[in-house]
Scaffold this active site. Structure first.
Site, PDB file in Angstrom:
ATOM      1  N   HIS A 308      61.606  42.199  56.184  1.00 17.90           N
ATOM      2  CA  HIS A 308      62.758  41.722  55.220  1.00 17.90           C
ATOM      3  C   HIS A 308      62.846  40.372  54.853  1.00 17.90           C
ATOM      4  O   HIS A 308      62.412  39.507  55.794  1.00 17.90           O
ATOM      5  CB  HIS A 308      64.109  42.187  55.940  1.00 17.90           C
ATOM      6  CG  HIS A 308      65.459  42.104  55.081  1.00 17.90           C
ATOM      7  ND1 HIS A 308      66.086  41.168  54.743  1.00 17.90           N
ATOM      8  CD2 HIS A 308      65.720  43.137  54.345  1.00 17.90           C
ATOM      9  CE1 HIS A 308      66.891  41.326  54.028  1.00 17.90           C
ATOM     10  NE2 HIS A 308      67.000  42.624  53.814  1.00 17.90           N
ATOM     11  N   ASP A 366      66.241  50.638  55.876  1.00 21.27           N
ATOM     12  CA  ASP A 366      65.648  51.900  55.049  1.00 21.27           C
ATOM     13  C   ASP A 366      64.668  52.755  55.947  1.00 21.27           C
ATOM     14  O   ASP A 366      64.495  53.888  55.836  1.00 21.27           O
ATOM     15  CB  ASP A 366      64.725  51.652  53.843  1.00 21.27           C
ATOM     16  CG  ASP A 366      65.558  51.058  52.494  1.00 21.27           C
ATOM     17  OD1 ASP A 366      66.532  51.680  52.277  1.00 21.27           O
ATOM     18  OD2 ASP A 366      65.262  50.286  51.941  1.00 21.27           O
TER      19      ASP A 366
HETATM   20  N1  ACO Z   1      53.895  45.803  56.425  1.00 23.92           N
HETATM   21  C1  ACO Z   1      52.810  45.019  56.808  1.00 23.92           C
HETATM   22  N2  ACO Z   1      52.610  43.905  56.587  1.00 23.92           N
HETATM   23  C2  ACO Z   1      53.981  43.259  56.243  1.00 23.92           C
HETATM   24  C3  ACO Z   1      54.963  44.195  55.672  1.00 23.92           C
HETATM   25  C4  ACO Z   1      54.901  45.491  56.178  1.00 23.92           C
HETATM   26  N3  ACO Z   1      56.191  46.282  56.032  1.00 23.92           N
HETATM   27  N4  ACO Z   1      56.038  43.335  55.307  1.00 23.92           N
HETATM   28  C5  ACO Z   1      55.437  42.216  55.198  1.00 23.92           C
HETATM   29  N5  ACO Z   1      54.216  41.992  55.801  1.00 23.92           N
HETATM   30  C6  ACO Z   1      53.230  41.071  55.814  1.00 23.92           C
HETATM   31  C7  ACO Z   1      52.812  40.311  54.537  1.00 23.92           C
HETATM   32  O1  ACO Z   1      51.468  41.302  54.231  1.00 23.92           O
HETATM   33  C8  ACO Z   1      52.808  39.054  54.717  1.00 23.92           C
HETATM   34  O2  ACO Z   1      51.440  38.796  55.710  1.00 23.92           O
HETATM   35  P1  ACO Z   1      51.005  37.383  55.562  1.00 23.92           P
HETATM   36  O3  ACO Z   1      51.569  36.205  55.795  1.00 23.92           O
HETATM   37  O4  ACO Z   1      49.726  37.591  56.312  1.00 23.92           O
HETATM   38  O5  ACO Z   1      50.246  37.245  54.129  1.00 23.92           O
HETATM   39  C9  ACO Z   1      54.068  38.585  55.884  1.00 23.92           C
HETATM   40  O6  ACO Z   1      54.298  39.834  56.302  1.00 23.92           O
HETATM   41  C10 ACO Z   1      55.354  38.141  54.937  1.00 23.92           C
HETATM   42  O7  ACO Z   1      55.351  39.357  53.834  1.00 23.92           O
HETATM   43  P2  ACO Z   1      56.023  39.097  52.400  1.00 23.92           P
HETATM   44  O8  ACO Z   1      55.591  39.739  51.315  1.00 23.92           O
HETATM   45  O9  ACO Z   1      55.658  37.397  52.098  1.00 23.92           O
HETATM   46  O10 ACO Z   1      57.568  38.946  52.810  1.00 23.92           O
HETATM   47  P3  ACO Z   1      58.783  39.083  51.608  1.00 23.92           P
HETATM   48  O11 ACO Z   1      59.878  38.579  51.949  1.00 23.92           O
HETATM   49  O12 ACO Z   1      58.305  38.652  50.488  1.00 23.92           O
HETATM   50  O13 ACO Z   1      58.918  40.673  51.423  1.00 23.92           O
HETATM   51  C11 ACO Z   1      59.610  42.861  51.756  1.00 23.92           C
HETATM   52  C12 ACO Z   1      59.933  41.200  52.123  1.00 23.92           C
HETATM   53  C13 ACO Z   1      59.327  43.342  50.304  1.00 23.92           C
HETATM   54  C14 ACO Z   1      60.619  43.717  52.470  1.00 23.92           C
HETATM   55  C15 ACO Z   1      58.462  43.258  52.648  1.00 23.92           C
HETATM   56  O14 ACO Z   1      58.430  43.036  54.006  1.00 23.92           O
HETATM   57  C16 ACO Z   1      58.053  44.764  52.490  1.00 23.92           C
HETATM   58  O15 ACO Z   1      57.155  44.879  51.537  1.00 23.92           O
HETATM   59  N6  ACO Z   1      58.596  45.641  53.354  1.00 23.92           N
HETATM   60  C17 ACO Z   1      58.101  47.120  53.108  1.00 23.92           C
HETATM   61  C18 ACO Z   1      59.001  47.737  52.082  1.00 23.92           C
HETATM   62  C19 ACO Z   1      60.399  47.681  52.485  1.00 23.92           C
HETATM   63  O16 ACO Z   1      60.548  48.070  53.728  1.00 23.92           O
HETATM   64  N7  ACO Z   1      61.319  47.291  51.615  1.00 23.92           N
HETATM   65  C20 ACO Z   1      62.609  47.498  51.954  1.00 23.92           C
HETATM   66  C21 ACO Z   1      63.480  46.227  52.421  1.00 23.92           C
HETATM   67  S1  ACO Z   1      65.255  46.179  52.648  1.00 23.92           S
HETATM   68  C22 ACO Z   1      65.967  46.378  51.114  1.00 23.92           C
HETATM   69  O17 ACO Z   1      65.680  46.174  50.110  1.00 23.92           O
HETATM   70  C23 ACO Z   1      67.026  47.465  51.241  1.00 23.92           C
END
Ligand code: ACO
Length: 431
Positions: A308, A366
């Site tokens: 998140h 979620d």
């Molecule tokens: N699985 C694996 N790796 C992940 C995940 C995941 N679900 N989420 C983040 N990471 C990693 C990224 O690859 C990144 O790694 P790095 O630092 O080595 O490059 C690090 O964690 C930070 O992730 P970002 O993408 O920069 O985080 P951001 O805040 O931009 O994205 C998000 C947040 C979109 C929720 C992301 O965690 C994600 O894609 N999660 C899966 C989708 C999801 O569950 N979305 C629902 C969110 S809740 C809502 O909106 C209601």
């Protein structure tokens, strides 16, 4: 207390500016950056808006490190345990919990705006039976702007209130009609004698040829999920509603834009993606393989329902839903639910893994919601629609707050241009 200020120095020219700091009631202060451009001619650059506050708001507060979520000051745990979705809607819209007569009047107002114009119902026939329901819902909400345009003066508080009641009341009808269209079943008209969630279940599952029993356990579970999804401050879909609404656009069109933003798997679409992922994983033995894939930067696979932007400890909503899963599944007689068991094992294994620990990736709202939706018989493609029904009140509350703020300005970010510099046009024969 002296006004807090930050000093900014351009090391090349030595020019200094003082940037005022603004404080909220709780949470980190923010820096008013207008002077950066005025005094130094530069803009701030923040792709993804991870560090930018775009507005003042009194609706919802999140402390992502502590796992705190407050609506108008009330902790989500207390609202989930003691309140109802109708009461939370009133709270988000009006800023205070209603007294009994106010709650009864509000509930009655919502219950009496549930029907759709018959012409709107005919729109569904234009969609193929396997159209994604989010596409139908977004389109039908957008088309409501055609029905309520001349009567909608966004600067008139009473008009705004009627809009709020209409959209909150009608979104379950719109969603249920999308569901019935994909099944090829007749639409079920709303029943104003039923509660918000009981009516929704009836519109979803009743058929004209036999009586339908509305399970109070199911209605209660839905009410809880709706409370937990009702608002979440400046998330992607709410910011979309604010941005679209800041132009003065018809609010139904702005809400439709919010539905479109919610649909993506990085946001509300994750609940559908979680179920697909769990089905793909299939068994506990396969979990390590999928965790390895999620860690592999060459694979596009992420653990859906994990991570998140704001929560870096735990998502309080996920914690509540996980607890509710046990209770709801038991009440529905589904004591052994393979999807829930797989989700629990996946959480346990991922949370022991250094990759997820270092990046502070935890289950979000979620991750477990789909388990309950599935147990209620709601198909996977409708999960994000359920989220949209609940979040509509949040979108409306933020739109209302923005429009009624005299300081409102059109939302219009700037950019760092990295394209071609000025060059002269060359005719096609010379290229
Ligand atoms: N699985 C694996 N790796 C992940 C995940 C995941 N679900 N989420 C983040 N990471 C990693 C990224 O690859 C990144 O790694 P790095 O630092 O080595 O490059 C690090 O964690 C930070 O992730 P970002 O993408 O920069 O985080 P951001 O805040 O931009 O994205 C998000 C947040 C979109 C929720 C992301 O965690 C994600 O894609 N999660 C899966 C989708 C999801 O569950 N979305 C629902 C969110 S809740 C809502 O909106 C209601």
């Amino acid at each position: 207390m002296a006004d807090k200020k930050f000093e900014l120095t351009d090391l090349a020219s030595g020019k200094k500016s003082l940037l005022p700091v603004k404080s909220g009631t709780i949470g980190p202060d923010v820096l008013d950056i207008a002077a950066i451009n005025r005094d130094h001619g530069v803009f701030t650059h923040d792709p993804g808006f991870g560090f930018t506050s775009a507005c003042e708001s009194r609706i919802t507060y999140i402390d992502g490190d502590a796992g705190v979520l407050l609506h108008r000051g009330y902790p989500i745990e207390q609202l989930a345990e003691k309140s109802s979705f109708m009461e939370v809607c009133y709270l988000l819209l009006n800023g205070e919990l209603p007294n009994r007569p106010d709650l009864e009047k509000f509930t009655n107002d919502i219950q009496h705006h549930t029907m759709l114009n018959e012409s709107l119902l005919r729109f569904y026939n234009g969609f193929h039976h396997n159209a994604h329901p989010m596409a139908m819902v977004s389109a039908v909400i957008a088309s409501m702007s055609a029905f309520y345009h001349d009567s909608m003066d966004i600067h008139n508080p009473r008009n705004r209130e009627i809009f709020a009641h209409r959209i909150i009341a009608k979104i379950p009808t719109i969603a249920a009609a999308a569901h019935k269209h994909s099944l090829g079943q007749p639409f079920v008209y709303p029943r104003n004698d039923l509660s918000y969630c009981a009516n929704m279940l009836n519109m979803f599952f009743a058929v004209p040829c036999e009586p339908y029993y509305i399970d109070p356990v199911a209605a209660e579970a839905l009410d809880l999920l709706f409370i937990l999804h009702a608002d979440h401050e400046q998330n992607a879909s709410t910011s979309t509603v604010r941005l679209a609404g800041s132009t003065g656009a018809n609010p139904y069109a702005a809400i439709s834009a919010g539905v479109a933003a919610l649909w993506g798997p990085a946001h509300g679409g994750a609940n559908e993606a979680v179920l697909s992922m769990l089905e793909q994983i299939g068994t506990v033995e396969n979990i390590p393989k999928y965790i390895a894939m999620a860690k592999d930067k060459n694979s596009h696979f992420r653990l859906m329902g994990f991570g998140h932007r704001v929560y870096k400890n735990f998502d309080p909503r996920a914690k509540i839903i996980r607890g509710a899963c046990h209770k709801v599944l038991e009440s529905l007689g589904q004591t052994s639910n393979p999807l829930f068991e797989l989700a629990l094992s996946l959480e346990e294994l991922a949370l022991k893994d250094d990759y997820f620990i270092e990046r502070k990736l935890y289950p979000n709202v979620d991750f477990y919601s789909g388990v309950i939706y599935s147990a209620l018989g709601i198909p996977r493609s409708m999960f994000t629609v359920m989220f949209a029904i609940a979040r509509t009140v949040g979108w409306v509350a933020h739109w209302q707050e923005m429009i009624s703020d005299p300081a409102m300005r059109i939302g219009r970010p700037r950019q760092l241009y990295t394209g071609s510099v000025k060059r002269d046009y060359v005719g096609v024969e010379k290229r």
